[in-house]
Design an enzyme around this catalytic site. Structure first.
Site, PDB file in Angstrom:
ATOM      1  N   LYS A 101       0.828  -1.116  -0.075  1.00  9.62           N
ATOM      2  CA  LYS A 101      -0.009   0.118   0.052  1.00  9.62           C
ATOM      3  C   LYS A 101       0.884   1.339  -0.029  1.00  9.62           C
ATOM      4  O   LYS A 101       1.870   1.454   1.041  1.00  9.62           O
ATOM      5  CB  LYS A 101      -0.891  -0.013   1.397  1.00  9.62           C
ATOM      6  CG  LYS A 101      -1.901   1.425   1.123  1.00  9.62           C
ATOM      7  CD  LYS A 101      -2.535   1.537   2.654  1.00  9.62           C
ATOM      8  CE  LYS A 101      -3.093   3.006   2.963  1.00  9.62           C
ATOM      9  NZ  LYS A 101      -3.530   3.149   4.172  1.00  9.62           N
ATOM     10  N   GLY A 162      -7.655   9.689   9.864  1.00  8.84           N
ATOM     11  CA  GLY A 162      -7.812   9.587  11.158  1.00  8.84           C
ATOM     12  C   GLY A 162      -8.802  10.823  11.959  1.00  8.84           C
ATOM     13  O   GLY A 162      -9.021  10.905  12.923  1.00  8.84           O
ATOM     14  N   ALA A 188      -9.207   5.706   4.470  1.00 13.63           N
ATOM     15  CA  ALA A 188      -9.002   7.068   5.266  1.00 13.63           C
ATOM     16  C   ALA A 188     -10.561   7.759   5.504  1.00 13.63           C
ATOM     17  O   ALA A 188     -11.157   8.112   4.651  1.00 13.63           O
ATOM     18  CB  ALA A 188      -8.076   8.147   4.659  1.00 13.63           C
TER      19      ALA A 188
END
Lengths: 260, 260, 260, 260
Positions: A101, A162, A188
């Protein structure tokens, strides 16, 4: 589930029954992480590659996960193509997987991808034999370029890493999914189960998340909820939702009503 | 599921394992309706009460559902307290249930509830021995008044009936759930599985929907997706979601990174 | 402005050139309040009626505003019909106006209107000779009932009082405006100038706000911005906006382009 | 306005009193376009450069605009760096301006910018003496890279060109504005005056729009509304808006209330 068996996700020739990929960082402890991983039903776990993890001096994450799920090492924290390539090389050697990734961050505060470097580095890693899943933004042209240079999937953000803000621009994710020649994995921004369901409804092939599970009050329960959310969203996508209407429409027939 | 067994919903003393209530109108045919009902896992089905359904001259919906799930007759299409009370009385006699979903519509085009009449009629029906579940708007004071006069649950709309627009004002639904002394069942507006999940995450005790399933291209598959969506949202609610943040936050530790 | 001159707002026979009403509470000091009032261009100012204000023992707000703009006393803080009526009576006597902004709050924390009491009290005050402008919620049936009992205008909330969250449910405000036989004045929730513009674009006849100006860092400058925002939104409404499209559409003709 | 005089926008050393740039395409006729341009107060108008416009065989847009406002030729419709550079060269020669709005489109249907080509071409044109204002996406890293290679301003999209959907991801526009070393001009997606105001409130230095005016029912009135919207948003930005709150907060003091 029967649905999953007949609706596998295939990335670079590898077949997945689960459309949820889970990150392994930031859990209260390793036992919770493993329980969450199990509850999620995920078949692939991401982990950031750091020097210390690969040094062998301590029992690490690798030993407890390896064999349970596929490993998807990531280049989290890399800000240059050089660091990302070096990290990818280390990961391939240590973990015996050519999957990576690719995170190539352009800003330490926003952790936002640097598209120019990302396209270039994706191409280099592909040419070097990697199966590359680049973390990118919700830019349909960037996604197409990444596919053109050989990305096995594209991983646009829903919102900042986050942040738990969910999918900031759903229409753009939908447009990306309609156009992408490779699987789209939302990566995300997912904060809760309905966000994961929405990603699938918009046409994503899978969802990757970490903080939404690791920082939930009960990570294992949230992992289970995310599994259901992804399955719910995938099911709704395949079922073909009703159209949205600007006005009300009675669900019940009006004929024969008292007072009608 | 074990989760459901240990987390039952109780309304007026009746316990439910499933937190999804399903409407029975507008399906392509009765078989699809029954299959969707089964796939949804729902234990209570709503149906509008019309004169013809109760006349006995044709095999009706009642015969095929009765015994499978609880019946929740509704007063859909009633625009006056008089009609609603008459419809409730007919339903109680014919269906042998004192449960009633009270719809008292103030506008034929919007199918929006008339709060003044609704509060009054809820009180009357409660005094007359009914278990009343009123369809209301996302008004926290109206919801409290309805509970004060004896509503067994309150059923605020997400958006207009049959619109599929989802939850127009999530914050208000959340505030209603925080304050309500009786269960909150989101009713109207759900269009897809993520909407149902979101309702549960906001604190709703259950979801009632109809058109989102009956008008999906594949109603049975959507019913299954809704079941998962409700379970996902309930699970996420109980798991305690991560806080939303305005900025990015790395999920992976930054120490020891190459180039870090 | 010429536009305003030819597009007056009329409420209960009184004509306004400005479509912005301003509250007078919570400013850093009285001079800032007066300067903001002037900068806003508002012709009507709301003020809460409290016993002390009317006692005459101190030079109050009244003395400095009276004569400059119309006064719209409000019943802020009233939780019962009795208190609201008493406050209205006091205001009428002391301020020599029969106009009243009727606030009838059902919850001390949410400051949300109590529709059942509001409709009843509006009717009573109308019968008693008041020009009543009730603060209500975004409920189209409640708004119609208020108009039916004689409200001179309806004042639905955009979002909770003092929250600055803007218009939580724009579609519902739009539906209210389409149906209302009396002017719709958006009241509560405005946080910034674009919120005020949006209210007008949705079809509101005017905007009432207070905190967005009084708690801005520079209240006078914000008052001026609100004036422009209201005029911009009104202008855009009258101009007839372009339709929204799901896809891109070039503004420039494509013929004759280089490489086209 | 005094405000504007003391708050000029400066791009590449050129000072603007108006923060609204207007496109010149798609109006009902040239008179309406000129009237709209005047009503907008804009000091700079964009126009697409096509071979025919520059051929001199017909009286064109140029003749009627030149001298009234600054011209900002754009490369609308260009899909390759080669075409964009050629178009820029032609524009510079014919219009005697070295300013260019650089559009480099990666997809004919979405009219979405191709960031990789855009960064490269911006750098080339800057090196060739152009003042380059690139139309880009809401990507903060792309915006920074464009500034780094010499863009005089960056022009992120609010939503797809001509869609009128407004600002799809306001948080990202805000983050871009906070970080950009050059002026941020919101370009594309504006549908109505409140959208323009919002762009300014998020921190944009100016707004460029076309379809929202040219396709309004009354383009001249909408141009005036846009002017006010931009001024309102700029004023609100400078005034410093109140914070948003999750709960209600009374604007009026509660002391001394009747019944309080």
């Amino acid at each position: 589930m029967t649905n999953n068996m007949s609706d596998p996700l295939v990335i670079a020739g590898r077949s997945f029954q689960s459309r949820l990929f889970l990150g392994t960082a930031g859990y209260p402890n390793q036992k919770v992480m493993l329980d969450a991983l199990k509850a999620s039903g995920s078949e692939m776990a991401t982990m950031s590659i750091r020097r210390m993890d690969l040094s062998g001096t301590e029992e690490g994450l690798l030993d407890v996960i390896r064999g349970k799920v596929h490993l998807l090492p990531n280049t989290a924290g890399c800000h240059t193509a050089h660091d990302a390539r070096l990290t990818a090389d280390l990961a391939r050697e240590a973990l015996e997987t050519n999957w990576i990734k690719l995170e190539l961050i352009g800003d330490r505060e926003l952790l936002y991808p640097d598209i120019v470097e990302l396209v270039r580095t994706t191409e280099e890693l592909v040419n070097d034999g990697f199966v590359v899943l680049p973390y990118c933004n919700d830019d349909p042209i960037a996604c197409r370029r990444l596919a053109d240079v050989g990305a096995a999937a594209v991983m646009p953000l829903g919102s900042l890493i986050g942040s738990g803000q969910g999918i900031a621009n759903p229409r753009m994710i939908e447009l990306i999914c309609e156009r992408s020649p490779v699987p789209v994995v939302l990566d995300a921004g997912i904060g809760t189960a309905s966000d994961a369901a929405q990603a699938m409804e918009l046409g994503c092939s899978a969802v990757l998340l970490n903080t939404a599970v690791s920082k939930a009050l009960d990570p294992v329960r949230m992992a289970s909820a995310m599994r259901l959310g992804v399955e719910a969203g995938r099911g709704a996508r395949l079922a073909g939702r009703m159209p949205k209407r600007d006005f009300a429409e009675p669900s019940s027939p009006q004929l024969g009503l008292i007072g009608g």
